[in-house]
Write a protein that holds these residues in place. Structure first.
Motif, PDB file in Angstrom:
ATOM      1  N   ARG A 241       3.654  -6.088  -3.694  1.00 36.69           N
ATOM      2  CA  ARG A 241       4.115  -5.432  -2.523  1.00 36.69           C
ATOM      3  C   ARG A 241       3.684  -6.121  -1.190  1.00 36.69           C
ATOM      4  NH1 ARG A 241       4.675   0.134  -3.331  1.00 36.69           N
ATOM      5  NH2 ARG A 241       3.992   0.678  -1.548  1.00 36.69           N
ATOM      6  N   ARG A 243       4.869  -6.571   2.685  1.00 35.52           N
ATOM      7  CA  ARG A 243       5.791  -5.690   4.153  1.00 35.52           C
ATOM      8  C   ARG A 243       6.351  -6.928   4.883  1.00 35.52           C
ATOM      9  NH1 ARG A 243       1.484  -3.074   6.140  1.00 35.52           N
ATOM     10  NH2 ARG A 243       2.283  -1.083   5.553  1.00 35.52           N
ATOM     11  N   ASP A 265       9.850   0.510   4.779  1.00 35.61           N
ATOM     12  CA  ASP A 265       8.318   0.538   4.691  1.00 35.61           C
ATOM     13  C   ASP A 265       7.642   1.985   4.981  1.00 35.61           C
ATOM     14  OD1 ASP A 265       5.586  -0.008   5.320  1.00 35.61           O
ATOM     15  OD2 ASP A 265       5.869  -1.119   6.696  1.00 35.61           O
ATOM     16  N   PRO A 266       6.859   2.510   3.855  1.00 36.26           N
ATOM     17  CA  PRO A 266       6.652   3.920   3.834  1.00 36.26           C
ATOM     18  C   PRO A 266       5.437   4.244   5.102  1.00 36.26           C
ATOM     19  CG  PRO A 266       6.529   3.035   1.756  1.00 36.26           C
ATOM     20  CD  PRO A 266       6.729   1.643   2.600  1.00 36.26           C
ATOM     21  N   GLU A 267       5.008   3.217   5.644  1.00 32.80           N
ATOM     22  CA  GLU A 267       4.097   3.348   6.805  1.00 32.80           C
ATOM     23  C   GLU A 267       4.908   3.537   8.254  1.00 32.80           C
ATOM     24  OE1 GLU A 267       0.907   1.206   7.167  1.00 32.80           O
ATOM     25  OE2 GLU A 267       0.036   1.381   4.905  1.00 32.80           O
ATOM     26  N   HIS A 268       6.119   2.772   8.061  1.00 32.99           N
ATOM     27  CA  HIS A 268       6.957   2.585   9.105  1.00 32.99           C
ATOM     28  C   HIS A 268       8.420   3.029   8.912  1.00 32.99           C
ATOM     29  CE1 HIS A 268       3.504   0.756  11.418  1.00 32.99           C
ATOM     30  NE2 HIS A 268       3.457  -0.014  10.309  1.00 32.99           N
ATOM     31  N   PRO A 269       8.631   4.214   8.314  1.00 35.26           N
ATOM     32  CA  PRO A 269       9.857   4.402   7.778  1.00 35.26           C
ATOM     33  C   PRO A 269      11.234   4.535   8.811  1.00 35.26           C
ATOM     34  CG  PRO A 269       8.669   6.289   8.056  1.00 35.26           C
ATOM     35  CD  PRO A 269       7.754   5.253   8.249  1.00 35.26           C
ATOM     36  N   CYS A 275      10.568  -3.907   6.631  1.00 38.41           N
ATOM     37  CA  CYS A 275      10.938  -3.342   5.094  1.00 38.41           C
ATOM     38  C   CYS A 275       9.735  -3.557   4.177  1.00 38.41           C
ATOM     39  CB  CYS A 275      12.220  -3.987   4.872  1.00 38.41           C
ATOM     40  SG  CYS A 275      12.294  -5.593   4.555  1.00 38.41           S
ATOM     41  N   LEU A 276       9.898  -2.998   2.978  1.00 40.95           N
ATOM     42  CA  LEU A 276       8.975  -3.544   2.000  1.00 40.95           C
ATOM     43  C   LEU A 276       9.696  -3.968   0.834  1.00 40.95           C
ATOM     44  CD1 LEU A 276       5.905  -2.829   1.048  1.00 40.95           C
ATOM     45  CD2 LEU A 276       6.742  -0.751  -0.255  1.00 40.95           C
TER      46      LEU A 276
END
Length: 325
Positions: A241, A243, A265-269, A275-276
């Protein structure tokens, strides 16, 4: 009107018929600036040249270009001719075995009949472009067409398949759709022996035979989405994974679907600049090299094997720079 004028008008008529599915005689006459009687005569001239121009009388009737028993000469405008020439050049180095020679022959014929100004434009484009050979998986043209016809006719297909370890096994499937990434061709099909949907690489197939048994009507997953998930989640040593400080669209253009999935990016949607990347590979060192060529800042969220591979790559590059200095 002289013969040259008649020929030009007939070519314009052919161009119009290729542009739209159907025309009324009145529409063609108005567009060409002639009478409907003249349109009918020109239609007959096209038919004598082998173009299957179909006519329907009555309300809503008109003319349309049908499919013939042989391929008559095509009429391409400037943009279509250039696009066709470029596509044929790309096909000469494509993934379908047997198509390269045919593409080269077609490209040669097209260049022969091109007017000098278009030939010069295509030559300029070719000279300014280089083809970079990549790790493509070649497939047999007969295999491609057998699978395509089976998808169309909705019949079962039998073939010998080699898995990722090279182990062969017979398969009987009901094919739905082929998906290509440009590097490889895949097939979404229902595997009758495993009673589930499966993704198959066409370059791993052999002895492909279409049967006469009809496929069972059933709901199927979206082919593109299913193949994307399948090819980016093969069994791996570790799933990484990462970032990335770049937009998802930018990274998708650089990362083949076989390498991994790209999403928010789940922490910065809500951040379009991050992006992730979720990538599964057998060799963490290979992934480290791929991340280095992206040219964007990357944060390895895990696993430790990938962090170690990136550290090893960094140390090797630092050593090389030190030696060069």
């Amino acid at each position: 009107m002289d013969a040259n004028g008649t020929t030009e008008r007939v070519l314009r008529l052919l161009s119009l018929l290729q542009r739209r599915p159907s025309w009324t005689a009145a529409e063609l006459a108005a567009t060409l600036g002639v009478t409907e009687r003249c349109v009918r005569r020109d239609v007959e001239r096209l038919r004598s040249l082998g173009y299957p121009v179909l006519a329907r009388v009555g309300v809503g009737g008109g003319y349309r270009l049908g499919a013939g028993t042989k391929l008559p000469p095509l009429l391409l405008d400037d943009e279509e001719a250039i696009a066709t020439a470029v596509s044929l050049r790309l096909a000469t180095g494509g993934t379908v075995v047997g198509a390269e020679d045919a593409a080269l022959r077609a490209m040669t014929k097209l260049h022969q009949v091109m007017p000098p100004r278009l030939r010069s434009e295509v030559r300029t484009l070719h000279e300014a472009t280089a083809l970079l050979p990549g790790p493509v998986a070649a497939i047999d043209a007969d295999t491609l067409m057998t699978i395509a016809r089976a998808c169309r006719d909705q019949v079962r297909v039998r073939f010998a398949y080699r898995d990722r370890n090279g182990t062969p096994s017979p398969r009987t499937v009901e094919p739905v759709r082929m998906v290509t990434t440009g590097r490889r061709w895949y097939l979404l099909a229902f595997d009758l022996d495993r009673d589930d949907w499966r993704t198959f690489r066409l370059d791993r197939m052999a002895e492909v035979v279409a049967s006469t048994f009809r496929s069972t009507p059933r709901e199927h997953p979206d082919p593109v989405a299913h193949v994307h998930r399948s090819v980016s989640s093969w069994p791996v040593v570790a799933e990484a994974r990462i970032r990335l400080d770049a937009s998802a669209d930018h990274v998708r253009a650089l990362v083949p679907v076989e390498v991994g999935r790209v999403g928010p990016d789940p922490e910065h949607p809500d951040d379009p600049g991050r992006c992730l990347l979720v990538a599964g590979v057998e060799d963490p060192d290979w992934l480290a090299l791929h991340l280095a060529r992206l040219g964007v800042r990357a944060e390895i969220l895990g696993p430790e094997e990938v962090r170690a591979a990136v550290a090893r790559l960094g140390a090797r590059i630092s050593a090389m720079v030190g030696v060069g200095g």
